[in-house]
Design an enzyme around this catalytic site. Structure first.
Site, PDB file in Angstrom:
ATOM      1  CG  ASP A 280     102.300  20.387  41.801  1.00 29.33           C
ATOM      2  OD1 ASP A 280     103.019  21.293  41.413  1.00 29.33           O
ATOM      3  OD2 ASP A 280     101.287  20.334  42.515  1.00 29.33           O
TER       4      ASP A 280
ATOM      5  CB  ALA B 245     101.349  15.038  47.269  1.00 26.83           C
TER       6      ALA B 245
END
Length: 255
Positions: free
Chosen positions: A45, A157
């Site tokens: 990511d 996140a």
């Protein structure tokens, strides 16, 4: 047979990603990023965020294949059938946040964040923040370890780790989340319209120093931070059918 699109492969520096880069370019060829119709990012990511930042001026979507750890923004890695996968891929669009952080010396530092802009205490004492939305003070004093403003793409996140809400990609909202709020005691944050302009003023910055981060770009000794969504920039991400961000956001809430 789907048409083979000119692909630019980019990879992180990990051995797994570099090995994948060699294998895929041998199989599918390599196109310069500026001439590609699609960019395939190999990594995790963090590397996907780097790729989106680096290619935002190029009119090509980014399709990630996971050669990292979590891979929330990535698709599964497979060497075969890539042309067909790209032809079937579904597109998700996200706008970044634009941060303008004012330091104690008057310097203003700007940066873009695809996931979130966060303010974190940089000393032993809790931070004290004043929060304004669209030029109206909404909270006179938040005593906390920090606070952040997250996009829907970034809501799973840091925001999620701080117990913030998961936001659907098409929701048109942002998440304002507190980290370890002491006063108001149990205040977790707010959901704001995407067009909202958010300002954090650091109270007593000389005694309670703070730093700001935009997707890992750090600015120390901040006294004020202004944040708004930049609708002029659209990041295009590609996902395999049934495995897009909407599905991943739903899955995260039931695991």
């Amino acid at each position: 047979m789907p048409r083979a699109r000119p692909i630019a492969f980019v990879a992180s520096d990990t051995p797994e990603a570099r090995d994948a880069l060699a294998r895929l370019t041998e199989r599918y060829g390599q196109t310069p990023v500026e001439a590609a119709e699609v960019i395939v990012a190999l990594g995790g990511d963090g590397f996907m965020l780097e790729t989106l930042h680096a290619t935002m001026a190029i009119d090509a979507p980014v399709y990630g294949m996971n050669r990292g750890t979590v891979g929330f923004l990535m698709n599964d890695y497979r060497e075969t059938g890539l042309t067909a996968r790209l032809a079937r891929a579904e597109e998700a669009v996200t706008n970044p946040l634009r941060m303008a952080a004012t330091r104690a010396n008057g310097e203003v530092v700007e940066a873009l964040a695809i996931n979130e802009v966060s303010l974190l205490r940089a000393g032993p004492q809790a931070a004290r923040l004043r929060i304004s939305v669209d030029d109206k003070v909404r909270m006179e004093e938040l005593v906390c370890d920090g606070a952040l403003l997250a996009t829907p793409a970034g809501s799973t996140a840091y925001n999620y780790s701080a117990h913030g809400p998961i936001l659907p990609i098409g929701s048109g909202v942002l998440a304002l989340t507190a980290m370890s709020a002491f006063r108001p005691r149990r205040w977790r944050g707010a959901i704001l319209p995407r067009a909202a302009r958010v300002r954090f003023d650091v109270l007593h910055p000389e005694k309670r120093p703070m730093m700001a981060e935009a997707d890992g770009n750090s600015v120390r000794d901040v006294v004020a931070v202004e944040i708004e969504s930049d609708a002029s920039i659209a990041h295009r991400l590609l996902f395999d059918p049934g495995h897009g961000l909407e599905e991943r956001l739903l899955r995260e809430q039931f695991t």
